[in-house]
Write an enzyme that holds these catalytic residues in place. Sequence first.
Site, PDB file in Angstrom:
ATOM      1  N   GLY A 148      18.850  80.149  65.394  1.00 54.16           N
ATOM      2  CA  GLY A 148      17.734  81.135  66.011  1.00 54.16           C
ATOM      3  C   GLY A 148      16.869  80.174  66.647  1.00 54.16           C
ATOM      4  N   CYS A 149      16.062  80.705  67.530  1.00 56.56           N
ATOM      5  CA  CYS A 149      15.227  80.146  68.644  1.00 56.56           C
ATOM      6  C   CYS A 149      13.746  79.654  67.596  1.00 56.56           C
ATOM      7  CB  CYS A 149      14.715  81.028  69.695  1.00 56.56           C
ATOM      8  SG  CYS A 149      14.420  82.628  69.205  1.00 56.56           S
ATOM      9  N   TYR A 150      13.177  80.579  67.005  1.00 53.26           N
ATOM     10  CA  TYR A 150      12.209  80.395  65.973  1.00 53.26           C
ATOM     11  C   TYR A 150      12.422  79.279  65.150  1.00 53.26           C
ATOM     12  CZ  TYR A 150       9.209  83.971  67.745  1.00 53.26           C
ATOM     13  OH  TYR A 150       8.290  84.934  68.374  1.00 53.26           O
ATOM     14  N   THR A 151      13.643  79.490  64.478  1.00 55.92           N
ATOM     15  CA  THR A 151      14.198  78.635  63.186  1.00 55.92           C
ATOM     16  C   THR A 151      14.323  77.204  63.988  1.00 55.92           C
ATOM     17  OG1 THR A 151      15.491  80.445  62.594  1.00 55.92           O
ATOM     18  CG2 THR A 151      16.358  78.462  61.710  1.00 55.92           C
TER      19      THR A 151
END
Length: 344
Positions: A148-151
Site C-alpha cells: 500500500g501507499c502509506y505503508t
Amino acid sequence: MIRVSVLGATGYTGAELLRLLSAHSEVKVVSAASQSFVGKELGEIFSNFRQAEKMKLVNPEELAGQTVDLVFVCLPSGKSMKVVPELLSAGMRVIDLSPDFRYRSASLYEDWYGIKHAATKENEDAVFGLPEFYAKEIQNAGLVGNPGCYTTAAILALTPLLKAGLISEKGIIVDGASGITGAGRKADLDHSFAEVWGNFKAYNPVRHRHTSEMEEEISYLSGKQVTLQFTPHLLPLNRGILETIYADLAPDATEKAIADCLHDAYDDAVFTHLLAGVLPDLKGVVGSNNCLIGFEMAERTGKLVLFSALDNLLKGASGQAVQNMNIMYGLPQDMGLPLIASYL
C-alpha cells in the site's frame, strides 16, 4: 514482449497502470477488464486515452481464454483472492494491488479487514512487492502482493533505522496526508469536490487498516516488535502522500549515524533517495516513481522527525507494480517509469 492484462482497469490504479504500460517498450497490453464498463472504449471512460490505441474493455471472465504472461489485479479487498488462484493455475504470473496478498499472516488480515481469507495457500507463496528489500524474491515470484501507499512510505523511512538500533521501536507515530485518489475512484459525499476542496481532515484514526500492514512488515524486516500509531489525513489534492513520522532516538544516535544508515540503505536504490539540507515535498515526487526521505533531529525532546513523500498512484501503487514487473522479467527497474516529478 511481455503480454499483460489489467483486471480492474477503470479504477485509478488500473488506469494509471495502462498509461504506464502503453509507453513501455517491452510490454504488449492484451486486454483490459472491467465489470462496470464491458464493451466500452477505454477513451470513453478516461479522456486521456482518446488518442491512444483503441481498446475495448472486456469482461473479467474473458481473461481465462487469453494467452497472457502477467495479470495486474486492481480489485478491492476481498475480491482479488477469489480470482488470483485461477489465474495462477492457468500459468499466469500475478501482481496484485489489493491488500489480499500483502500479509504474512492471513489471520492478521482477517482481523483487520473482517474478511475470511479464501486463498491461504497462495498467500503463503506470495512475495511482498517492495523492491528495495525483496528484489531477489520478486524476480522468481509467481505472485507479488504490491504494498500500500502509506505503508511503502513508512517502511522505507523507518526500517533501516530500526534495524540499526538508532531509534526505538516503542511509541512511533506516523502522521500521513494523502491526495483524494488514495481513496479510490468512487462517488460518495465525503469525497465530492465541495467536501474536499479547501478542507483538511483526519479519517479512520486509531485503527486504519494500513496500520497492521506497516507493523507486520516493519517488525519482520527490522527484527523488532513494532507497534505504532498511524493517523491518515485527506488533502484537497489529486495525488501525493507526505508522512511525518516521530520516533524516540536511541541514546547514542547522532545525525551522522542516521544519515549514514539511510545512505547505506538507499544509495544504490533506483527510486528511493535521502535528501540532504532540504525536506521532501509533494512537488518533488508527484508524477514520478520516487520516494524521497528527509529528517530532522529534535534534540530538545529526544525525537527523530522523519519525512517520507511519494506519489500514491506511482511508487504507492501502479508505478511500483511496473517496477516489480520489470524485476520479474529481468528488465531495468526504471524501464517505462518516470524519474522526474511533474512540478506543475
